[in-house]
Design a protein around this motif. Structure first.
Motif, mmCIF file in Angstrom:
data_model
loop_
_atom_site.group_PDB
_atom_site.id
_atom_site.type_symbol
_atom_site.label_atom_id
_atom_site.label_comp_id
_atom_site.label_asym_id
_atom_site.label_seq_id
_atom_site.Cartn_x
_atom_site.Cartn_y
_atom_site.Cartn_z
ATOM 1 N N LEU A 143 35.642 36.738 57.195
ATOM 2 C CA LEU A 143 35.725 36.128 58.033
ATOM 3 C C LEU A 143 35.978 34.284 57.989
ATOM 4 N N THR A 144 37.104 33.783 58.421
ATOM 5 C CA THR A 144 37.306 32.588 58.134
ATOM 6 C C THR A 144 36.544 31.857 59.105
ATOM 7 N N VAL A 145 35.761 30.829 58.567
ATOM 8 C CA VAL A 145 34.867 29.821 59.669
ATOM 9 C C VAL A 145 35.098 28.199 59.614
ATOM 10 N N GLY A 146 36.004 27.887 58.526
ATOM 11 C CA GLY A 146 36.190 26.536 58.655
ATOM 12 C C GLY A 146 37.310 26.297 57.361
ATOM 13 N N GLY A 147 37.504 24.960 57.223
ATOM 14 C CA GLY A 147 38.362 24.559 56.330
ATOM 15 C C GLY A 147 39.283 23.527 56.519
ATOM 16 N N GLY A 148 40.073 22.914 55.693
ATOM 17 C CA GLY A 148 41.329 22.151 56.327
ATOM 18 C C GLY A 148 40.815 20.782 56.332
ATOM 19 N N PHE A 149 39.812 20.343 55.450
ATOM 20 C CA PHE A 149 39.266 18.869 55.609
ATOM 21 C C PHE A 149 39.060 18.589 54.407
ATOM 22 N N ARG A 150 38.756 17.080 53.975
ATOM 23 C CA ARG A 150 38.442 16.570 52.751
ATOM 24 C C ARG A 150 37.090 16.158 52.723
ATOM 25 N N LEU A 151 36.580 16.606 51.640
ATOM 26 C CA LEU A 151 34.856 16.325 51.316
ATOM 27 C C LEU A 151 34.725 15.275 50.334
ATOM 28 N N ALA A 152 34.371 14.116 50.684
ATOM 29 C CA ALA A 152 34.067 12.904 49.624
ATOM 30 C C ALA A 152 33.064 13.153 48.983
ATOM 31 N N GLU A 153 33.184 12.582 47.563
ATOM 32 C CA GLU A 153 32.165 12.503 46.749
ATOM 33 C C GLU A 153 30.538 12.469 47.203
ATOM 34 N N GLY A 154 29.834 13.287 47.101
ATOM 35 C CA GLY A 154 28.450 13.243 47.382
ATOM 36 C C GLY A 154 28.222 13.367 48.977
ATOM 37 N N GLU A 155 29.231 13.708 49.706
ATOM 38 C CA GLU A 155 28.967 13.824 51.220
ATOM 39 C C GLU A 155 28.389 15.194 51.529
ATOM 40 N N ARG A 156 27.658 15.022 52.687
ATOM 41 C CA ARG A 156 26.896 16.272 52.998
ATOM 42 C C ARG A 156 27.414 16.342 54.401
ATOM 43 N N ARG A 157 28.151 17.764 54.865
ATOM 44 C CA ARG A 157 28.639 18.216 55.982
ATOM 45 C C ARG A 157 28.148 19.578 56.110
ATOM 46 N N ASP A 158 27.886 19.772 57.686
ATOM 47 C CA ASP A 158 27.669 20.973 58.263
ATOM 48 C C ASP A 158 28.892 21.607 58.948
ATOM 49 N N VAL A 159 28.998 22.946 58.809
ATOM 50 C CA VAL A 159 29.973 23.564 59.460
ATOM 51 C C VAL A 159 29.373 24.828 60.328
ATOM 52 N N PRO A 160 29.256 24.485 61.612
ATOM 53 C CA PRO A 160 28.354 25.861 62.076
ATOM 54 C C PRO A 160 29.450 26.774 62.507
ATOM 55 N N PHE A 161 28.984 28.101 62.706
ATOM 56 C CA PHE A 161 30.094 29.062 62.948
ATOM 57 C C PHE A 161 29.373 30.097 63.829
ATOM 58 N N THR A 162 30.274 30.991 64.578
ATOM 59 C CA THR A 162 29.750 32.223 65.194
ATOM 60 C C THR A 162 30.940 33.248 65.074
ATOM 61 N N VAL A 163 30.380 34.176 64.379
ATOM 62 C CA VAL A 163 31.776 35.186 64.215
ATOM 63 C C VAL A 163 31.041 36.770 64.965
ATOM 64 N N THR A 164 32.025 37.702 64.787
ATOM 65 C CA THR A 164 31.654 38.904 65.500
ATOM 66 C C THR A 164 31.432 39.988 64.249
#
Length: 331
Positions: free
Chosen positions: A76-97
């Protein structure tokens, strides 16, 4: 900076991933929610895709030997297509079936010994990196729970539950494996059967219940297996006398005499009422692949438990969950 990029491509100093599932068990065919926590590594990178892989520990037979491995049964694909900077913290919420045939791992909060997990995979700069593995807890659907509760109240006892590689012919099974719940017979059926195995195959419209009994032999005949299939709706579960229904299923199977092929010369008439259908036509329910063995020696004593599910291409992975469990214990 060039050196950092090279290390990142080799997986050294690359981004880290930690997936956290929402608390509590989920249900087959229902939503699975959580967050993927990302932390950038020693260089900027492109997160092309974040994929959740549903995996299960499954048994398979090869000749006289029984093997155990991990199989992926959905992606199940829940995200992507973005740039993550050095040391950056990022949260990607998801809901799948979840797939409707997702196996059940617990009943009333007690583990059945069936092992499922969610593995997170990052696609970074053309390379794929499998991240952490999180245990997946799955509770039964109301209809599944009703059948299991009825079996328990009728006197059947829970022995074990496992996942078997293979297909049950004549059913709508879509996963490359099925769940078997092994039960010791209720006292009123102990003279006729050694044990009963229950398999649930759920769909959006209802579920198939496959019952297989290891029947005792008579004075002049050996024992044999009897397999019957029933269907039930998800609707109106609370209005059904499940003890009476399930007892009728088991009684029909226990009273059937002779071998499987001979026994199934003609189907019983469909059972009327409550949206159930009984089918024991010939050649329709043979299990292909392994149908023996048990992983668990049981929690939830005295009660039974079940299955549910979805679809995916089968991919056997050369590792088992025990490896991950040992690492967590060491931590």
């Amino acid at each position: 900076m060039v050196f950092k990029r090279l290390l990142g491509a080799l997986g050294v100093g690359g981004p880290s991933v930690d997936t956290v599932l929402d608390d509590g068990p989920v249900r087959p065919g229902g939503p699975l929610s959580g967050q993927v926590h990302l932390e950038g590594g020693s260089a900027d990178c492109e997160i092309e895709q974040i994929t959740l892989e549903l995996v299960a520990r499954v048994e398979a037979e090869h000749g006289d030997e029984e093997h155990e491995g991990v199989i992926a049964f959905d992606r199940l694909t829940v995200g992507g297509g973005f740039r993550l900077a050095e040391g950056e913290r990022r949260d990607v919420p998801f809901t799948v079936t979840l797939p409707w045939e997702t196996p059940i791992t617990e009943l009333h909060g007690q583990s059945l010994g069936v092992i499922l997990g969610v593995r997170t995979e990052l696609a970074v700069a053309g390379a794929k990196d499998k991240g952490d593995l999180d245990p997946l807890r799955v509770a039964p659907l109301p209809a599944q729970e009703a059948v299991l509760e009825a079996l328990g109240q009728l006197g059947f006892g829970f022995k074990s539950a496992d996942l078997e590689l293979g297909h049950i012919h004549g059913t709508g099974q879509t996963l490359p494996f099925y769940q078997e719940i092994e039960l010791s017979p209720a006292p009123q059926y102990a003279h006729a059967v050694n044990e009963v195995e229950v398999t649930f195959l759920a769909t959006p419209g209802g579920m198939e219940v496959v019952l297989e009994a290891d029947k005792r032999g008579g004075l002049f005949s050996g024992g044999h297996d009897a397999v019957n299939r029933f269907t039930a709706s998800h609707e109106g579960v609370e209005h059904v006398d499940w003890n009476t229904e399930v007892d009728s299923w088991v009684r029909r199977m226990a009273e059937h005499h002779g071998g499987y092929a001979a026994d199934h010369a003609g189907p019983y008439p469909p059972h009327q009422g409550h949206g159930f259908h009984h089918d024991d036509s010939p050649h329709s329910h043979h299990r292909s692949g392994p149908s023996t063995g048990a992983v668990v020696a049981g929690a939830a004593a005295g009660v039974a438990v079940g299955v549910a599910g979805g679809f995916v291409a089968a991919e056997v992975i050369d590792e088992v969950f025990d490896d991950d469990d040992e690492e967590e214990e060491e931590d």
